[in-house]
Design a protein around this motif. Structure first.
Motif, PDB file in Angstrom:
ATOM      1  N   UNK A 136       0.973  -1.012   0.117  1.00 46.29           N
ATOM      2  CA  UNK A 136      -0.029   0.103   0.021  1.00 46.29           C
ATOM      3  C   UNK A 136       0.726   1.218  -0.177  1.00 46.29           C
ATOM      4  N   UNK A 137       0.533   2.285  -0.949  1.00 47.40           N
ATOM      5  CA  UNK A 137       1.234   3.435  -0.700  1.00 47.40           C
ATOM      6  C   UNK A 137       0.050   4.408  -0.334  1.00 47.40           C
ATOM      7  N   UNK A 138       0.359   4.847   1.006  1.00 44.51           N
ATOM      8  CA  UNK A 138      -0.681   5.979   1.628  1.00 44.51           C
ATOM      9  C   UNK A 138      -0.375   7.224   1.733  1.00 44.51           C
ATOM     10  N   UNK A 139      -1.239   8.001   1.110  1.00 47.07           N
ATOM     11  CA  UNK A 139      -1.164   9.535   1.090  1.00 47.07           C
ATOM     12  C   UNK A 139      -2.052  10.200   1.916  1.00 47.07           C
ATOM     13  N   UNK A 140      -2.680   9.292   2.789  1.00 45.75           N
ATOM     14  CA  UNK A 140      -3.862   9.902   3.584  1.00 45.75           C
ATOM     15  C   UNK A 140      -3.023  10.556   4.787  1.00 45.75           C
ATOM     16  N   UNK A 141      -3.843  11.029   5.860  1.00 42.84           N
ATOM     17  CA  UNK A 141      -3.061  11.476   7.183  1.00 42.84           C
ATOM     18  C   UNK A 141      -2.504  10.483   7.968  1.00 42.84           C
ATOM     19  N   UNK A 142      -1.188  10.756   8.147  1.00 43.89           N
ATOM     20  CA  UNK A 142      -0.345   9.653   9.024  1.00 43.89           C
ATOM     21  C   UNK A 142      -1.235   9.222  10.342  1.00 43.89           C
ATOM     22  N   UNK A 143      -1.689   9.876  10.963  1.00 41.29           N
ATOM     23  CA  UNK A 143      -2.410   9.747  12.299  1.00 41.29           C
ATOM     24  C   UNK A 143      -3.683   8.936  12.080  1.00 41.29           C
ATOM     25  N   UNK A 144      -4.368   9.317  10.750  1.00 35.78           N
ATOM     26  CA  UNK A 144      -5.782   8.686  10.418  1.00 35.78           C
ATOM     27  C   UNK A 144      -5.354   7.111  10.039  1.00 35.78           C
ATOM     28  N   UNK A 145      -4.241   6.882   9.586  1.00 36.26           N
ATOM     29  CA  UNK A 145      -3.796   5.209   9.442  1.00 36.26           C
ATOM     30  C   UNK A 145      -3.935   4.746  10.586  1.00 36.26           C
ATOM     31  N   UNK A 146      -3.788   5.200  11.849  1.00 32.68           N
ATOM     32  CA  UNK A 146      -3.598   4.447  12.861  1.00 32.68           C
ATOM     33  C   UNK A 146      -4.897   4.872  13.719  1.00 32.68           C
ATOM     34  N   UNK A 147      -5.906   5.245  12.877  1.00 36.98           N
ATOM     35  CA  UNK A 147      -7.118   5.609  13.787  1.00 36.98           C
ATOM     36  C   UNK A 147      -7.188   6.528  14.965  1.00 36.98           C
ATOM     37  N   UNK A 148      -6.154   7.614  14.665  1.00 45.94           N
ATOM     38  CA  UNK A 148      -5.777   8.875  15.688  1.00 45.94           C
ATOM     39  C   UNK A 148      -5.774   8.165  17.121  1.00 45.94           C
ATOM     40  N   UNK A 178       6.873   0.222  11.813  1.00 49.40           N
ATOM     41  CA  UNK A 178       6.571  -0.990  11.937  1.00 49.40           C
ATOM     42  C   UNK A 178       5.778  -1.635  11.156  1.00 49.40           C
ATOM     43  N   UNK A 179       5.061  -0.774  10.214  1.00 56.19           N
ATOM     44  CA  UNK A 179       4.001  -1.331   9.590  1.00 56.19           C
ATOM     45  C   UNK A 179       4.975  -2.173   8.338  1.00 56.19           C
ATOM     46  N   UNK A 180       4.258  -3.274   8.019  1.00 55.59           N
ATOM     47  CA  UNK A 180       4.827  -4.030   7.001  1.00 55.59           C
ATOM     48  C   UNK A 180       3.877  -3.835   5.630  1.00 55.59           C
ATOM     49  N   UNK A 181       4.639  -3.614   4.371  1.00 53.68           N
ATOM     50  CA  UNK A 181       3.928  -3.560   3.335  1.00 53.68           C
ATOM     51  C   UNK A 181       3.286  -2.277   3.147  1.00 53.68           C
ATOM     52  N   UNK A 182       3.757  -1.081   3.826  1.00 50.67           N
ATOM     53  CA  UNK A 182       3.166   0.026   3.672  1.00 50.67           C
ATOM     54  C   UNK A 182       4.089   1.229   3.458  1.00 50.67           C
ATOM     55  N   UNK A 183       3.888   2.165   2.703  1.00 51.31           N
ATOM     56  CA  UNK A 183       4.610   3.287   2.404  1.00 51.31           C
ATOM     57  C   UNK A 183       3.850   4.513   2.657  1.00 51.31           C
ATOM     58  N   UNK A 184       4.398   5.323   3.516  1.00 56.30           N
ATOM     59  CA  UNK A 184       3.510   6.620   3.635  1.00 56.30           C
ATOM     60  C   UNK A 184       4.261   7.686   3.092  1.00 56.30           C
ATOM     61  N   UNK A 185       3.425   8.410   2.041  1.00 58.69           N
ATOM     62  CA  UNK A 185       3.990   9.231   1.119  1.00 58.69           C
ATOM     63  C   UNK A 185       3.150  10.679   1.214  1.00 58.69           C
ATOM     64  N   UNK A 186       3.739  11.636   0.606  1.00 56.16           N
ATOM     65  CA  UNK A 186       2.846  12.786   0.487  1.00 56.16           C
ATOM     66  C   UNK A 186       2.686  13.744   1.594  1.00 56.16           C
ATOM     67  N   UNK A 187       2.107  14.858   1.423  1.00 58.67           N
ATOM     68  CA  UNK A 187       2.184  15.798   2.424  1.00 58.67           C
ATOM     69  C   UNK A 187       1.292  15.369   3.795  1.00 58.67           C
ATOM     70  N   UNK A 188       0.493  14.617   3.564  1.00 60.75           N
ATOM     71  CA  UNK A 188      -0.483  13.952   4.725  1.00 60.75           C
ATOM     72  C   UNK A 188       0.228  13.062   5.483  1.00 60.75           C
ATOM     73  N   UNK A 189       0.802  11.958   4.514  1.00 64.43           N
ATOM     74  CA  UNK A 189       1.597  10.869   5.140  1.00 64.43           C
ATOM     75  C   UNK A 189       2.701  10.886   5.826  1.00 64.43           C
ATOM     76  N   UNK A 190       3.290  12.002   5.557  1.00 58.57           N
ATOM     77  CA  UNK A 190       4.587  12.427   6.052  1.00 58.57           C
ATOM     78  C   UNK A 190       4.311  13.653   6.909  1.00 58.57           C
ATOM     79  N   UNK A 191       3.384  14.114   7.056  1.00 61.54           N
ATOM     80  CA  UNK A 191       2.849  15.617   7.885  1.00 61.54           C
ATOM     81  C   UNK A 191       3.978  16.627   7.692  1.00 61.54           C
TER      82      UNK A 191
END
Ligand code: FAD
Length: 379
Positions: free
Chosen positions: A233-245, A337-350
């Motif tokens: 997964x390449x995730x460009x949503x909010x970093x904290x959102x991925x972890x349900x805040x 620690x997430x496997x198979x997820x890359x956090x990208x973009x302005x929201x994914x890297x805050x």
């Protein structure tokens, strides 16, 4: 870490980050599903023609493409015809119009002088607050660089409105260099390449995603548990959102745009800043001036207001003060620690990222992923 035998990838977000990654992976024969919670493509760079005036509107605020990076410039030019554009911003403060960024014209008009560059430099050195030796706050730094009059006219009110805090509470590091020019250069950006895509930014994203192996789904919010069907997964949503805040919310400022339509030309330029603290908005954007090659009898303008970002608002500017940086470190530790997820973009890297940096990082993320995959296939 990537699943290197991957055959199916999920890209969360159809902004520049997601679209560039999806395209590069699809070109390497990987099947990519791109999903975005909004009803349109291009994330915060979305542009669309206004139904009443037919003007191309920058729906989430003014976007001018500027970069020094030839690789990025060549890349985006494959997907759009960029028209030359120079961003020349004006400001109304204390009832007068000035040129930004503060340059020799601004200084001469503001102080009612006819200084040469050297005279202006000497004058500013004399009015700067030289008693401040080790500035800690943004306010001290600005006073040390430009003195009280310029600080109060151009920086104080604007910063308070934009960030919702006193410049006394912001770190000095925000203002790294002297924010003045001692010549008449009023080009807001000093990058080698600058332009606006003739058909807007959304058309670029459409072209990027119009490729075999890419499917696009809009109006769908992706949650972590849905990612299990994918190899990566390449995730460009909010970093904290991925972890349900779960550790709390990273702070953002959001923007409200109040639109108005008028006949003719409203303000004669694309962006007019309003630094005065008794004016509630920060700037007015008149969109048709971003497409000077088009003719429009009517016009549409946005008054821009900044405020704290609520739970259901669109996050715009990461706040990144001490408290947020601490929380960011905690979320970053979880992300690692997430496997198979890359956090990208302005929201994914805050981080605040310009479009060129976003594109460069997306190109690099896909190249890195493909290189790992290819090395693994050789083993
Ligand atoms: P985004 O464009 O925000 O895309 C992320 C996408 O992910 C969004 O569409 C969102 O809906 C989607 N998403 C989030 N979470 C989920 C989820 N859980 N499920 C599904 N979808 C999800 N840059 C410049 O170079 N020049 C400029 O002049 C300029 N002006 C700017 C003006 C303003 C007011 C702002 C705020 C930014 C400006 N920028 C400018 C920066 C530019 O907007 C960013 O570089 C760009 O938007 C970053 O792209 P992105 O793909 O990382 O993020």
């Amino acid at each position: 870490m990537a699943n290197l035998n991957c055959s199916k990838v999920l890209v969360v977000g159809a902004g520049f980050s997601g679209a560039v990654i999806a395209r590069k992976l699809a070109e390497a024969d990987i099947a990519v599903d791109v999903v975005d919670s909004r009803s349109h493509l291009a994330g915060n760079c979305h542009t669309a023609r206004d139904e009443v005036t037919n003007v191309m509107v920058h729906a989430y605020g003014p976007h001018i493409f500027h970069t020094d990076n030839e690789k990025v410039w060549e890349f985006v030019n494959q997907f759009a015809n960029f028209k030359p554009y120079v961003n020349r911003v004006k400001a109304i403060t204390n009832g007068k119009v000035y040129s930004l960024p503060i340059n020799l014209l601004t200084i001469n008009q503001f102080f009612n002088k006819t200084f040469s560059p050297d005279e202006a430099r000497k004058f500013i050195e004399d009015i700067a607050d030289n008693s401040i030796v080790d500035p800690e706050s943004f306010e001290d730094q600005a006073l040390r660089f430009v003195g009280k009059d310029i600080y109060e006219a151009f920086f104080k009110g604007y910063t308070e409105k934009q960030w919702g805090v006193s410049p006394k509470e912001l770190p000095a590091s925000i203002l790294k260099r002297l924010p003045l020019r001692f010549n008449y250069d009023d080009n807001y950006f000093n990058h080698k390449f600058q332009g606006i895509p003739e058909e807007g930014y959304t058309a670029i994203i459409e072209k990027l995603l119009d490729y075999a192996n890419i499917t696009v789904k809009l109006n769908k919010n992706v949650e972590k548990r849905e990612a299990k069907d994918y190899d990566h997964v390449f995730y460009s949503g909010p970093l904290d959102g991925w972890f349900d805040y779960k550790l709390g919310r990273l702070g953002y400022r959001t923007l409200d745009f109040i639109e108005e339509r008028h006949e003719g030309d409203f303000q004669g330029c694309a962006v007019m800043n309003y630094p005065d603290s008794d004016v509630p908005f920060t700037r007015i954007t008149e969109h048709k001036h971003f497409s000077p090659w088009e003719n429009h009898e009517q016009t549409i303008v946005f008054r821009e207001y900044s405020r704290p970002c609520g739970v259901s608002d669109i996050p715009y500017y990461p706040i990144r003060l001490l408290e947020e940086k601490k929380l960011l470190n905690e979320y970053t530790a979880l992300a690692l620690k997430e496997k198979n997820v890359s956090f990208v973009g302005r929201l994914g890297t805050y981080r605040y990222l310009d479009m060129d940096v976003t594109i460069l990082e997306a190109l690099e993320a896909s190249e890195k992923f493909l290189a790992l995959k290819s090395n693994n296939n050789k083993i």
